[in-house]
Design a protein around this motif. Structure first.
Motif, PDB file in Angstrom:
ATOM      1  N   SER A 113      -0.586  -2.896   7.989  1.00  0.00           N
ATOM      2  CA  SER A 113      -0.730  -2.125   6.747  1.00  0.00           C
ATOM      3  C   SER A 113      -2.088  -1.453   6.697  1.00  0.00           C
ATOM      4  O   SER A 113      -3.071  -1.941   7.287  1.00  0.00           O
ATOM      5  CB  SER A 113      -0.585  -3.041   5.525  1.00  0.00           C
ATOM      6  OG  SER A 113       0.684  -3.636   5.473  1.00  0.00           O
ATOM      7  N   VAL A 155       9.532   7.400   5.243  1.00  0.00           N
ATOM      8  CA  VAL A 155       8.569   6.400   4.742  1.00  0.00           C
ATOM      9  C   VAL A 155       9.073   5.658   3.510  1.00  0.00           C
ATOM     10  O   VAL A 155       8.387   4.759   3.024  1.00  0.00           O
ATOM     11  CB  VAL A 155       7.204   7.049   4.435  1.00  0.00           C
ATOM     12  CG1 VAL A 155       6.680   7.810   5.640  1.00  0.00           C
ATOM     13  CG2 VAL A 155       7.273   7.949   3.204  1.00  0.00           C
ATOM     14  N   ARG A 175       8.499   1.861   2.560  1.00  0.00           N
ATOM     15  CA  ARG A 175       7.331   1.358   3.297  1.00  0.00           C
ATOM     16  C   ARG A 175       6.011   1.847   2.695  1.00  0.00           C
ATOM     17  O   ARG A 175       5.028   1.115   2.711  1.00  0.00           O
ATOM     18  CB  ARG A 175       7.406   1.793   4.766  1.00  0.00           C
ATOM     19  CG  ARG A 175       8.632   1.301   5.500  1.00  0.00           C
ATOM     20  CD  ARG A 175       8.553   1.588   6.996  1.00  0.00           C
ATOM     21  NE  ARG A 175       8.477   3.016   7.298  1.00  0.00           N
ATOM     22  CZ  ARG A 175       7.479   3.578   7.964  1.00  0.00           C
ATOM     23  NH1 ARG A 175       6.465   2.852   8.412  1.00  0.00           N
ATOM     24  NH2 ARG A 175       7.493   4.892   8.213  1.00  0.00           N
ATOM     25  N   MET A 196       0.367   1.877   2.841  1.00  0.00           N
ATOM     26  CA  MET A 196       1.296   2.020   3.961  1.00  0.00           C
ATOM     27  C   MET A 196       1.551   0.642   4.564  1.00  0.00           C
ATOM     28  O   MET A 196       0.624  -0.002   5.071  1.00  0.00           O
ATOM     29  CB  MET A 196       0.703   2.963   5.010  1.00  0.00           C
ATOM     30  CG  MET A 196       0.324   4.319   4.462  1.00  0.00           C
ATOM     31  SD  MET A 196      -0.197   5.482   5.744  1.00  0.00           S
ATOM     32  CE  MET A 196      -1.695   4.688   6.326  1.00  0.00           C
ATOM     33  N   ASN A 197       2.783   0.193   4.484  1.00  0.00           N
ATOM     34  CA  ASN A 197       3.185  -1.099   5.031  1.00  0.00           C
ATOM     35  C   ASN A 197       4.185  -0.899   6.164  1.00  0.00           C
ATOM     36  O   ASN A 197       4.774   0.171   6.306  1.00  0.00           O
ATOM     37  CB  ASN A 197       3.808  -1.967   3.944  1.00  0.00           C
ATOM     38  CG  ASN A 197       2.853  -2.275   2.804  1.00  0.00           C
ATOM     39  OD1 ASN A 197       1.638  -2.389   3.000  1.00  0.00           O
ATOM     40  ND2 ASN A 197       3.388  -2.397   1.603  1.00  0.00           N
ATOM     41  N   SER A 198       4.374  -1.947   6.942  1.00  0.00           N
ATOM     42  CA  SER A 198       5.334  -1.907   8.055  1.00  0.00           C
ATOM     43  C   SER A 198       5.136  -0.662   8.910  1.00  0.00           C
ATOM     44  O   SER A 198       6.098   0.057   9.221  1.00  0.00           O
ATOM     45  CB  SER A 198       6.778  -1.961   7.513  1.00  0.00           C
ATOM     46  OG  SER A 198       6.976  -3.129   6.744  1.00  0.00           O
ATOM     47  N   LEU A 199       3.920  -0.408   9.276  1.00  0.00           N
ATOM     48  CA  LEU A 199       3.595   0.810  10.006  1.00  0.00           C
ATOM     49  C   LEU A 199       4.255   0.838  11.375  1.00  0.00           C
ATOM     50  O   LEU A 199       4.426  -0.203  12.031  1.00  0.00           O
ATOM     51  CB  LEU A 199       2.081   0.954  10.139  1.00  0.00           C
ATOM     52  CG  LEU A 199       1.393   1.458   8.871  1.00  0.00           C
ATOM     53  CD1 LEU A 199      -0.095   1.143   8.894  1.00  0.00           C
ATOM     54  CD2 LEU A 199       1.625   2.943   8.692  1.00  0.00           C
ATOM     55  N   LYS A 200       4.621   2.026  11.795  1.00  0.00           N
ATOM     56  CA  LYS A 200       5.280   2.257  13.073  1.00  0.00           C
ATOM     57  C   LYS A 200       4.427   3.215  13.913  1.00  0.00           C
ATOM     58  O   LYS A 200       3.669   4.012  13.355  1.00  0.00           O
ATOM     59  CB  LYS A 200       6.653   2.882  12.849  1.00  0.00           C
ATOM     60  CG  LYS A 200       7.575   2.071  11.945  1.00  0.00           C
ATOM     61  CD  LYS A 200       8.867   2.829  11.700  1.00  0.00           C
ATOM     62  CE  LYS A 200       9.795   2.055  10.772  1.00  0.00           C
ATOM     63  NZ  LYS A 200      11.072   2.792  10.523  1.00  0.00           N
ATOM     64  N   ASP A 219       4.145   6.749  12.830  1.00  0.00           N
ATOM     65  CA  ASP A 219       3.322   7.076  11.652  1.00  0.00           C
ATOM     66  C   ASP A 219       1.930   7.579  12.060  1.00  0.00           C
ATOM     67  O   ASP A 219       1.147   7.993  11.204  1.00  0.00           O
ATOM     68  CB  ASP A 219       3.161   5.860  10.754  1.00  0.00           C
ATOM     69  CG  ASP A 219       4.471   5.410  10.121  1.00  0.00           C
ATOM     70  OD1 ASP A 219       4.700   4.190  10.062  1.00  0.00           O
ATOM     71  OD2 ASP A 219       5.238   6.280   9.685  1.00  0.00           O
TER      72      ASP A 219
END
Length: 125
Positions: A17, A64, A67, A83-87, A90
């Motif tokens: 995050s 997004v 997330r 911003m959570n659960s970033l990929k 992103d």
């Protein structure tokens, strides 16, 4: 025009995050939306999230939703993007921006006339 300065970017592993902040000079009578955008190398700038400057509606890109969360703190003239659960997808330079009246939706970059300098977000797998 609204002056904007982003902060909070960095490098994080996938699943992590970050919270981005955008300190701004305050809204004027023509400010309608505040938004977050991102741009990856070789790609066009895309809208990530936006909100109605005077409160209420929020808007998110499909990529997004669930997330990222956009919010603002009026007393501090600050816009946030949690911003959570970033990929890895992103990854990019993130910009905050202010939009007045005009054509285009809240996630359309051309709608926005005031931009910050950007803050880099890098997500590693």
């Amino acid at each position: 025009q609204v002056q904007l300065v982003e902060s909070g970017g960095g490098s994080v592993q996938a699943g992590g995050s970050l919270r981005l902040s955008c300190a701004h000079s305050g809204y004027n009578s023509t400010t309608v939306y505040m938004g977050w955008f991102r741009q990856a190398p070789g790609k066009e700038r895309e809208g990530v999230a936006a909100l109605y400057a005077r409160g209420g509606a929020t808007y998110y890109a499909d990529s997004v939703k669930g997330r990222f969360t956009i919010s603002q703190e009026y007393a501090k003239n600050t816009l946030y993007l949690q911003m959570n659960s970033l990929k890895p997808e992103d990854t990019g330079m993130y910009f905050c921006a202010a939009a007045g009246y005009g054509p285009g939706g809240p996630l359309t970059p051309t709608r926005y006339s005031s931009w910050g300098q950007g803050t880099q977000v890098t997500v590693s797998s």
